[in-house]
Motif scaffolding. Sequence first.
Motif, PDB file in Angstrom:
ATOM      1  N   GLY A 121       0.776  -1.255  -0.090  1.00  0.00           N
ATOM      2  CA  GLY A 121       0.065   0.174   0.004  1.00  0.00           C
ATOM      3  C   GLY A 121       0.705   1.158  -0.004  1.00  0.00           C
ATOM      4  N   ASP A 122       0.434   2.187  -0.696  1.00  0.00           N
ATOM      5  CA  ASP A 122       1.433   3.428  -0.974  1.00  0.00           C
ATOM      6  C   ASP A 122       1.206   4.359   0.473  1.00  0.00           C
ATOM      7  OD1 ASP A 122       2.058   2.721  -3.342  1.00  0.00           O
ATOM      8  OD2 ASP A 122       0.523   4.074  -4.375  1.00  0.00           O
ATOM      9  N   ALA A 123       0.145   4.254   1.208  1.00  0.00           N
ATOM     10  CA  ALA A 123      -0.090   5.104   1.974  1.00  0.00           C
ATOM     11  C   ALA A 123       0.666   4.702   3.048  1.00  0.00           C
ATOM     12  CB  ALA A 123      -1.535   4.780   2.745  1.00  0.00           C
ATOM     13  N   VAL A 124       0.993   3.739   3.657  1.00  0.00           N
ATOM     14  CA  VAL A 124       1.841   2.988   4.611  1.00  0.00           C
ATOM     15  C   VAL A 124       3.510   3.494   4.081  1.00  0.00           C
ATOM     16  CG1 VAL A 124       0.757   1.428   5.706  1.00  0.00           C
ATOM     17  CG2 VAL A 124       2.141   0.796   3.855  1.00  0.00           C
ATOM     18  N   ALA A 125       3.764   3.515   2.959  1.00  0.00           N
ATOM     19  CA  ALA A 125       5.161   3.768   2.511  1.00  0.00           C
ATOM     20  C   ALA A 125       5.356   5.403   2.583  1.00  0.00           C
ATOM     21  CB  ALA A 125       5.315   3.379   0.889  1.00  0.00           C
ATOM     22  N   VAL A 126       4.563   6.090   2.219  1.00  0.00           N
ATOM     23  CA  VAL A 126       4.372   7.497   2.638  1.00  0.00           C
ATOM     24  C   VAL A 126       4.571   7.891   3.983  1.00  0.00           C
ATOM     25  CG1 VAL A 126       3.303   9.715   2.200  1.00  0.00           C
ATOM     26  CG2 VAL A 126       3.244   8.228   0.402  1.00  0.00           C
ATOM     27  N   ALA A 127       3.922   7.208   4.713  1.00  0.00           N
ATOM     28  CA  ALA A 127       3.943   7.392   6.508  1.00  0.00           C
ATOM     29  C   ALA A 127       5.210   6.881   6.936  1.00  0.00           C
ATOM     30  CB  ALA A 127       2.694   6.610   6.858  1.00  0.00           C
ATOM     31  N   SER A 128       6.016   6.196   6.121  1.00  0.00           N
ATOM     32  CA  SER A 128       7.186   5.379   6.914  1.00  0.00           C
ATOM     33  C   SER A 128       8.331   6.344   7.325  1.00  0.00           C
ATOM     34  CB  SER A 128       7.929   4.575   5.778  1.00  0.00           C
ATOM     35  OG  SER A 128       8.403   5.258   4.869  1.00  0.00           O
ATOM     36  N   ALA A 129       8.409   7.599   7.037  1.00  0.00           N
ATOM     37  CA  ALA A 129       9.236   8.635   7.337  1.00  0.00           C
ATOM     38  C   ALA A 129       9.039   8.658   8.980  1.00  0.00           C
ATOM     39  CB  ALA A 129       9.191  10.007   6.867  1.00  0.00           C
ATOM     40  N   ASP A 130       7.751   8.944   9.647  1.00  0.00           N
ATOM     41  CA  ASP A 130       7.286   8.907  10.943  1.00  0.00           C
ATOM     42  C   ASP A 130       7.839   7.598  11.678  1.00  0.00           C
ATOM     43  OD1 ASP A 130       6.162  10.645  12.959  1.00  0.00           O
ATOM     44  OD2 ASP A 130       4.850   8.890  13.343  1.00  0.00           O
ATOM     45  N   ASN A 131       7.787   6.433  11.156  1.00  0.00           N
ATOM     46  CA  ASN A 131       8.235   5.121  11.611  1.00  0.00           C
ATOM     47  C   ASN A 131       9.614   5.441  11.847  1.00  0.00           C
ATOM     48  OD1 ASN A 131       9.360   2.504  11.759  1.00  0.00           O
ATOM     49  ND2 ASN A 131       7.000   1.709  11.722  1.00  0.00           N
ATOM     50  N   ALA A 132      10.518   5.723  10.769  1.00  0.00           N
ATOM     51  CA  ALA A 132      11.802   5.918  10.904  1.00  0.00           C
ATOM     52  C   ALA A 132      12.467   6.972  11.910  1.00  0.00           C
ATOM     53  CB  ALA A 132      12.377   6.500   9.548  1.00  0.00           C
ATOM     54  N   ALA A 133      11.569   7.936  12.118  1.00  0.00           N
ATOM     55  CA  ALA A 133      11.978   8.875  13.257  1.00  0.00           C
ATOM     56  C   ALA A 133      12.037   8.025  14.672  1.00  0.00           C
ATOM     57  CB  ALA A 133      11.207  10.098  13.194  1.00  0.00           C
ATOM     58  N   TRP A 134      10.955   7.146  14.721  1.00  0.00           N
ATOM     59  CA  TRP A 134      10.604   6.601  16.134  1.00  0.00           C
ATOM     60  C   TRP A 134      11.741   5.329  16.390  1.00  0.00           C
ATOM     61  CZ3 TRP A 134       8.101   7.938  19.972  1.00  0.00           C
ATOM     62  CH2 TRP A 134       6.750   8.626  19.864  1.00  0.00           C
ATOM     63  N   GLN A 135      12.147   4.904  14.970  1.00  0.00           N
ATOM     64  CA  GLN A 135      13.287   3.791  15.037  1.00  0.00           C
ATOM     65  C   GLN A 135      14.667   4.630  15.582  1.00  0.00           C
ATOM     66  OE1 GLN A 135      13.937   1.149  12.025  1.00  0.00           O
ATOM     67  NE2 GLN A 135      11.846   1.106  11.394  1.00  0.00           N
ATOM     68  N   LEU A 136      14.712   5.808  15.084  1.00  0.00           N
ATOM     69  CA  LEU A 136      16.120   6.438  15.372  1.00  0.00           C
ATOM     70  C   LEU A 136      16.018   6.521  17.031  1.00  0.00           C
ATOM     71  CD1 LEU A 136      16.787   9.218  12.472  1.00  0.00           C
ATOM     72  CD2 LEU A 136      18.025   7.159  13.359  1.00  0.00           C
ATOM     73  N   LEU A 137      14.970   7.318  17.440  1.00  0.00           N
ATOM     74  CA  LEU A 137      14.923   7.661  18.825  1.00  0.00           C
ATOM     75  C   LEU A 137      14.931   6.526  19.809  1.00  0.00           C
ATOM     76  CD1 LEU A 137      12.286  10.680  18.360  1.00  0.00           C
ATOM     77  CD2 LEU A 137      14.763  10.901  18.845  1.00  0.00           C
ATOM     78  N   ALA A 138      14.724   5.404  19.325  1.00  0.00           N
ATOM     79  CA  ALA A 138      14.853   4.039  19.995  1.00  0.00           C
ATOM     80  C   ALA A 138      15.875   3.678  20.350  1.00  0.00           C
ATOM     81  CB  ALA A 138      13.573   3.089  19.691  1.00  0.00           C
ATOM     82  N   GLN A 139      16.967   3.823  19.446  1.00  0.00           N
ATOM     83  CA  GLN A 139      18.371   3.331  19.474  1.00  0.00           C
ATOM     84  C   GLN A 139      19.109   4.040  20.472  1.00  0.00           C
ATOM     85  OE1 GLN A 139      20.893   3.739  15.959  1.00  0.00           O
ATOM     86  NE2 GLN A 139      19.811   5.587  15.497  1.00  0.00           N
ATOM     87  N   PRO A 140      20.209   3.203  21.185  1.00  0.00           N
ATOM     88  CA  PRO A 140      20.956   3.666  22.152  1.00  0.00           C
ATOM     89  C   PRO A 140      22.052   4.729  21.597  1.00  0.00           C
ATOM     90  CG  PRO A 140      21.559   1.463  21.615  1.00  0.00           C
ATOM     91  CD  PRO A 140      20.289   1.616  21.000  1.00  0.00           C
ATOM     92  N   VAL A 141      22.455   5.582  22.216  1.00  0.00           N
ATOM     93  CA  VAL A 141      23.248   6.776  21.652  1.00  0.00           C
ATOM     94  C   VAL A 141      24.678   6.634  22.712  1.00  0.00           C
ATOM     95  CG1 VAL A 141      21.565   8.352  20.629  1.00  0.00           C
ATOM     96  CG2 VAL A 141      22.428   8.605  23.096  1.00  0.00           C
ATOM     97  N   SER A 142      25.695   6.808  21.625  1.00  0.00           N
ATOM     98  CA  SER A 142      26.953   6.579  22.283  1.00  0.00           C
ATOM     99  C   SER A 142      27.502   8.082  22.726  1.00  0.00           C
ATOM    100  CB  SER A 142      27.966   5.938  21.097  1.00  0.00           C
ATOM    101  OG  SER A 142      27.896   6.902  19.885  1.00  0.00           O
ATOM    102  N   ASP A 143      27.273   9.068  22.476  1.00  0.00           N
ATOM    103  CA  ASP A 143      28.012  10.271  22.685  1.00  0.00           C
ATOM    104  C   ASP A 143      26.929  11.350  22.164  1.00  0.00           C
ATOM    105  OD1 ASP A 143      28.536  11.252  19.940  1.00  0.00           O
ATOM    106  OD2 ASP A 143      30.044   9.631  20.184  1.00  0.00           O
ATOM    107  N   GLU A 144      27.288  12.489  22.822  1.00  0.00           N
ATOM    108  CA  GLU A 144      26.533  13.762  22.664  1.00  0.00           C
ATOM    109  C   GLU A 144      26.360  14.201  21.308  1.00  0.00           C
ATOM    110  OE1 GLU A 144      26.107  18.518  24.350  1.00  0.00           O
ATOM    111  OE2 GLU A 144      27.856  16.946  24.894  1.00  0.00           O
ATOM    112  N   ARG A 145      27.365  14.072  20.515  1.00  0.00           N
ATOM    113  CA  ARG A 145      27.235  14.504  19.107  1.00  0.00           C
ATOM    114  C   ARG A 145      26.192  13.627  18.282  1.00  0.00           C
ATOM    115  NH1 ARG A 145      29.852  17.277  14.921  1.00  0.00           N
ATOM    116  NH2 ARG A 145      29.718  16.152  12.889  1.00  0.00           N
ATOM    117  N   PHE A 146      26.240  12.352  18.698  1.00  0.00           N
ATOM    118  CA  PHE A 146      25.435  11.386  18.019  1.00  0.00           C
ATOM    119  C   PHE A 146      24.189  11.687  18.383  1.00  0.00           C
ATOM    120  CE2 PHE A 146      23.634   7.115  17.188  1.00  0.00           C
ATOM    121  CZ  PHE A 146      23.513   7.160  15.714  1.00  0.00           C
ATOM    122  N   ALA A 147      23.991  11.916  19.668  1.00  0.00           N
ATOM    123  CA  ALA A 147      22.545  12.008  20.282  1.00  0.00           C
ATOM    124  C   ALA A 147      21.956  13.344  19.646  1.00  0.00           C
ATOM    125  CB  ALA A 147      22.594  12.292  21.881  1.00  0.00           C
TER     126      ALA A 147
END
Length: 225
Positions: A121-147
């Motif tokens: 479905g095209d709609a979920v592909a278009v909405a995937s950017a928001d999912n990508a943001a959540w994935q990023l924020l859920a990962q551990p960060v190693s230092d202040e710059r990467f955070a």
Amino acid sequence: MPEPGPRSTPRRAIAVAVAAVGLVTLMAVLGKLNPPVPSGVSTDRLGPERGEPVAEYLARADDSLSGSDTDEHWALVSFTETLTPDRIPAHSGGLRIAQVIHQAQIPRVQTPLVTVQVPAGDAVAVASADNAAWQLLAQPVSDERFARIVAISAARLRAGCACTVGLVVRGTLPNLRVLATQNGIRAVQALPSDAVSGRFAVVPLLPDQTGLVLPGPDDGPLPER
């Protein structure tokens, strides 16, 4: 009375030999009943190799579309420029989108790639950017710059930035060849038809990669947002 030792020694040897044969037989039977589980390691890969000349990858991607079979293939679609999410459907050739790859690019800063698995479905592909943001924020960060890089990237993705850098689609070779000729498509690379979903690596060819495929510099200042 004669000593029992000399007569008992051959009996022990025979008993040990019989036990060893029995153990080997048992192991063979167990091996047939419980064959080793495949490791699942696969060498299939979509995208350029590290250090590969871009011209060679483009030629290799073009070669991957040759053939006359009518089976469906997994394929990586790389773009001439990064896309906003609303432009994803127009760059898929109407094929089933399985993965959307995002990267919020910052000059002279290495930012993370995020791959989002999507249902049909095209709609979920278009909405995937928001999912990508959540994935990023859920990962551990190693230092202040990467955070800070993660926070900036997530904010841009949620704002609908031009951050889509690739798609994994599924289609026949004729359909993939048609897609490769469309405006805005830089390369389409197909895997063999027997490639298994989830068993191959994906690394997109980024629009700004023109010489060798190597990581860019990571010495640039970070913007506020």
